[in-house]
Motif scaffolding. Structure first.
Motif, PDB file in Angstrom:
ATOM      1  N   LEU A 117       0.830  -1.196   0.000  1.00 41.54           N
ATOM      2  CA  LEU A 117       0.000   0.000   0.000  1.00 41.54           C
ATOM      3  C   LEU A 117       0.871   1.255   0.000  1.00 41.54           C
ATOM      4  N   GLY A 118       0.568   2.201   0.885  1.00 38.80           N
ATOM      5  CA  GLY A 118       1.289   3.468   0.873  1.00 38.80           C
ATOM      6  C   GLY A 118       0.457   4.549   0.225  1.00 38.80           C
ATOM      7  N   THR A 119       1.012   5.740   0.179  1.00 35.40           N
ATOM      8  CA  THR A 119       0.307   6.903  -0.346  1.00 35.40           C
ATOM      9  C   THR A 119       1.201   7.652  -1.322  1.00 35.40           C
ATOM     10  N   GLY A 120       0.637   8.107  -2.432  1.00 36.68           N
ATOM     11  CA  GLY A 120       1.378   8.916  -3.393  1.00 36.68           C
ATOM     12  C   GLY A 120       2.574   8.184  -3.962  1.00 36.68           C
ATOM     13  N   GLY A 121       3.702   8.879  -4.017  1.00 40.35           N
ATOM     14  CA  GLY A 121       4.895   8.319  -4.624  1.00 40.35           C
ATOM     15  C   GLY A 121       5.392   7.070  -3.939  1.00 40.35           C
ATOM     16  N   ALA A 122       5.315   7.022  -2.613  1.00 44.36           N
ATOM     17  CA  ALA A 122       5.778   5.838  -1.894  1.00 44.36           C
ATOM     18  C   ALA A 122       4.990   4.605  -2.308  1.00 44.36           C
ATOM     19  N   ALA A 123       3.696   4.775  -2.566  1.00 49.79           N
ATOM     20  CA  ALA A 123       2.869   3.653  -3.017  1.00 49.79           C
ATOM     21  C   ALA A 123       3.289   3.188  -4.407  1.00 49.79           C
ATOM     22  N   ILE A 124       3.579   4.129  -5.284  1.00 52.65           N
ATOM     23  CA  ILE A 124       3.995   3.778  -6.642  1.00 52.65           C
ATOM     24  C   ILE A 124       5.277   2.947  -6.600  1.00 52.65           C
ATOM     25  N   SER A 136      -2.035   7.127   5.174  1.00 53.03           N
ATOM     26  CA  SER A 136      -1.495   5.847   5.633  1.00 53.03           C
ATOM     27  C   SER A 136      -1.674   5.672   7.133  1.00 53.03           C
ATOM     28  N   VAL A 137      -1.529   6.761   7.891  1.00 57.31           N
ATOM     29  CA  VAL A 137      -1.739   6.698   9.341  1.00 57.31           C
ATOM     30  C   VAL A 137      -3.196   6.339   9.631  1.00 57.31           C
ATOM     31  N   ALA A 138      -4.116   6.935   8.875  1.00 60.26           N
ATOM     32  CA  ALA A 138      -5.541   6.644   9.090  1.00 60.26           C
ATOM     33  C   ALA A 138      -5.847   5.183   8.787  1.00 60.26           C
ATOM     34  N   LEU A 139      -5.283   4.660   7.703  1.00 62.95           N
ATOM     35  CA  LEU A 139      -5.547   3.271   7.339  1.00 62.95           C
ATOM     36  C   LEU A 139      -4.926   2.307   8.345  1.00 62.95           C
ATOM     37  N   LEU A 140      -3.804   2.694   8.944  1.00 60.91           N
ATOM     38  CA  LEU A 140      -3.146   1.825   9.913  1.00 60.91           C
ATOM     39  C   LEU A 140      -4.112   1.421  11.027  1.00 60.91           C
ATOM     40  N   ALA A 141      -4.914   2.350  11.488  1.00 64.38           N
ATOM     41  CA  ALA A 141      -5.858   2.049  12.563  1.00 64.38           C
ATOM     42  C   ALA A 141      -6.870   1.006  12.118  1.00 64.38           C
ATOM     43  N   ARG A 142      -7.359   1.127  10.892  1.00 66.53           N
ATOM     44  CA  ARG A 142      -8.328   0.155  10.381  1.00 66.53           C
ATOM     45  C   ARG A 142      -7.683  -1.218  10.202  1.00 66.53           C
ATOM     46  N   ILE A 143      -6.458  -1.224   9.715  1.00 66.71           N
ATOM     47  CA  ILE A 143      -5.754  -2.492   9.521  1.00 66.71           C
ATOM     48  C   ILE A 143      -5.555  -3.198  10.855  1.00 66.71           C
ATOM     49  N   LYS A 144      -5.261  -2.416  11.883  1.00 64.96           N
ATOM     50  CA  LYS A 144      -5.087  -2.990  13.217  1.00 64.96           C
ATOM     51  C   LYS A 144      -6.386  -3.641  13.696  1.00 64.96           C
ATOM     52  N   ILE A 151      -0.538  -9.814   5.184  1.00 70.27           N
ATOM     53  CA  ILE A 151       0.638  -8.988   5.474  1.00 70.27           C
ATOM     54  C   ILE A 151       0.407  -7.672   4.747  1.00 70.27           C
ATOM     55  N   VAL A 152       0.573  -6.568   5.442  1.00 70.62           N
ATOM     56  CA  VAL A 152       0.393  -5.256   4.824  1.00 70.62           C
ATOM     57  C   VAL A 152       1.696  -4.480   4.908  1.00 70.62           C
ATOM     58  N   VAL A 153       2.175  -4.016   3.757  1.00 71.58           N
ATOM     59  CA  VAL A 153       3.395  -3.217   3.694  1.00 71.58           C
ATOM     60  C   VAL A 153       3.003  -1.761   3.510  1.00 71.58           C
ATOM     61  N   LEU A 154       3.405  -0.907   4.463  1.00 67.17           N
ATOM     62  CA  LEU A 154       3.077   0.525   4.432  1.00 67.17           C
ATOM     63  C   LEU A 154       4.372   1.344   4.438  1.00 67.17           C
ATOM     64  N   PRO A 155       4.758   1.932   3.304  1.00 66.90           N
ATOM     65  CA  PRO A 155       5.936   2.796   3.282  1.00 66.90           C
ATOM     66  C   PRO A 155       5.554   4.258   3.480  1.00 66.90           C
ATOM     67  N   SER A 156       6.371   4.991   4.178  1.00 66.30           N
ATOM     68  CA  SER A 156       6.204   6.439   4.317  1.00 66.30           C
ATOM     69  C   SER A 156       7.535   7.014   4.765  1.00 66.30           C
ATOM     70  N   LEU A 157       8.133   7.840   3.949  1.00 66.07           N
ATOM     71  CA  LEU A 157       9.433   8.395   4.302  1.00 66.07           C
ATOM     72  C   LEU A 157       9.350   9.196   5.594  1.00 66.07           C
ATOM     73  N   SER A 158       8.325  10.031   5.707  1.00 67.16           N
ATOM     74  CA  SER A 158       8.170  10.854   6.915  1.00 67.16           C
ATOM     75  C   SER A 158       7.658  10.045   8.091  1.00 67.16           C
ATOM     76  N   GLY A 159       6.911   8.974   7.802  1.00 70.20           N
ATOM     77  CA  GLY A 159       6.267   8.209   8.865  1.00 70.20           C
ATOM     78  C   GLY A 159       4.998   8.858   9.367  1.00 70.20           C
ATOM     79  N   THR A 160       4.578   9.946   8.696  1.00 73.20           N
ATOM     80  CA  THR A 160       3.417  10.709   9.173  1.00 73.20           C
ATOM     81  C   THR A 160       2.331  10.880   8.119  1.00 73.20           C
ATOM     82  N   THR A 161       2.473  10.293   6.941  1.00 75.61           N
ATOM     83  CA  THR A 161       1.515  10.502   5.856  1.00 75.61           C
ATOM     84  C   THR A 161       0.102  10.205   6.346  1.00 75.61           C
ATOM     85  N   LYS A 162      -0.768  11.209   6.283  1.00 74.09           N
ATOM     86  CA  LYS A 162      -2.039  11.107   7.012  1.00 74.09           C
ATOM     87  C   LYS A 162      -2.940   9.990   6.497  1.00 74.09           C
TER      88      LYS A 162
END
Length: 337
Positions: A41-48, A99-107, A86-97
């Motif tokens: 998964l991921g958001t924007g460029g990190a997802a690509i 991806s952070v929002a989806l993390l809660a649902r995945i949990k 297994i869910v792979v979530l990349p984010s350079l900043s670690g704060t991409t909103k």
């Protein structure tokens, strides 16, 4: 090289390579615990940047691999996303909103989350079940993310018995940081010329196929559009002939990225067609770069990484030529949206 710290680059890419053994151990544990699929998964460029790894599994493994748009998945969900995922979530900043929002649902679902971040003390850096931290910045993050996601895919293949000569392949990949540095050094002069061509037009059709298509998409959207405010039309080399070709004339810039996998003939088709109708075809082919000690099958795997490495040099020259720093933004993380 222009505005480039060689030691820093090697240190960051070596950091990504150094994560391989732990990545492999984590993936092995997930598979042994009964994992049934993997989401990149991921958001924007990190997802690509996750696409080549997912594509590798989709083509070479019976283990289901899924891609998704994080913000959309938050709204639509997926019947395949379960406590056996297994869910792979990349984010350079670690704060991409998103991806952070989806993390809660995945949990809530109970899936096992692997986060790839540049900073540990962040929501994604602290929220994953397995967190891999490798500090990077925009000019070094592509290779780092490509490497980490490739190691995840290769670990799945290896532990399922779907990767022949795994030890040779992984040993060759260990050499990549210093080889990528040589790619940059060898391409510096050509990169300046490429940047001049990009600066000379305010619109570019950007195309590619196979595992380098994501890099074409990424470079158009995240570098030329976001960081340079240059209009682009990223299009897959196959889809090029189902609409976009009608926009080609002698003054329209067509930028073609060529990799070394089995989809290369799709790029060859564009390369054959375009010069008949435009005077502005630019080709960047990973096969032109020397990678001593890297076998043909591994060259195929790392083509997106090689392409990203060469294009970083283009970007470094482009921001100087256009007097437009890559860090300049009008809206991104500057206004509410």
């Amino acid at each position: 090289m222009l505005n480039f710290d060689e030691a820093r680059f090697v240190r960051i890419q070596s950091g990504a390579v150094a994560l391989r053994e732990r990545i492999e151990a984590v993936v092995a544990r997930c598979l042994a615990a009964g994992a049934q699929n993997i989401f990149f998964l991921g958001t924007g460029g990190a997802a690509i940047l996750m696409h080549p790894a997912a594509q590798l599994l989709q083509r070479r493994s019976a283990f289901p691999a899924f891609l998704g748009i994080t913000a959309e998945l938050q709204l639509t969900q997926s019947v395949h996303l379960t406590n056996k995922s297994i869910v792979v979530l990349p984010s350079l900043s670690g704060t991409t909103k998103e991806s952070v929002a989806l993390l809660a649902r995945i949990k809530e679902v109970g899936a096992t989350v692997i986060t790839l971040v540049g900073h540990e003390e962040t929501p994604l850096g602290k929220g994953g079940d397995h967190v891999f931290v490798n500090f990077a910045e925009d000019d070094t993050s592509c290779e780092s993310f490509y490497l980490q996601s490739l190691f995840i895919a290769l670990a799945v293949l290896k532990h399922r018995g779907e990767l022949a000569e795994s030890e040779r392949i992984l040993a060759e990949l260990e050499q990549l940081p210093r080889l990528l540095l040589e790619v940059k050094r060898s391409y510096e002069k050509e990169a300046a010329g490429f940047a001049q061509k990009l600066a000379a037009s305010d619109y570019h059709i950007i195309t590619g196929a196979g595992n380098v298509w994501p890099q074409a998409w990424y470079y158009g959207m995240c570098i030329l559009e976001e960081m340079q405010w240059i209009r682009t039309r990223p299009v897959h080399a196959s889809d090029f002939f189902h609409g976009t070709l009608e926009l080609v004339d002698k003054d329209v810039s067509v930028v073609l990225f060529k990799g070394e996998d089995s989809a290369r003939p799709l790029a060859d088709r564009v390369e054959k067609f375009a010069p008949t109708y435009t005077d502005k075809l630019t080709v960047l082919d990973t096969a032109d770069f020397e990678l001593p000690g890297i076998s043909p099958d591994v060259r195929t795997l790392v083509s997106p990484i090689v392409l990203a490495t060469a294009l970083e040099r283009v970007s470094a020259h482009l921001e100087v030529i256009r007097n437009h720093p890559l860090t300049t933004r009008r809206y991104y993380k500057r206004v509410a949206y």
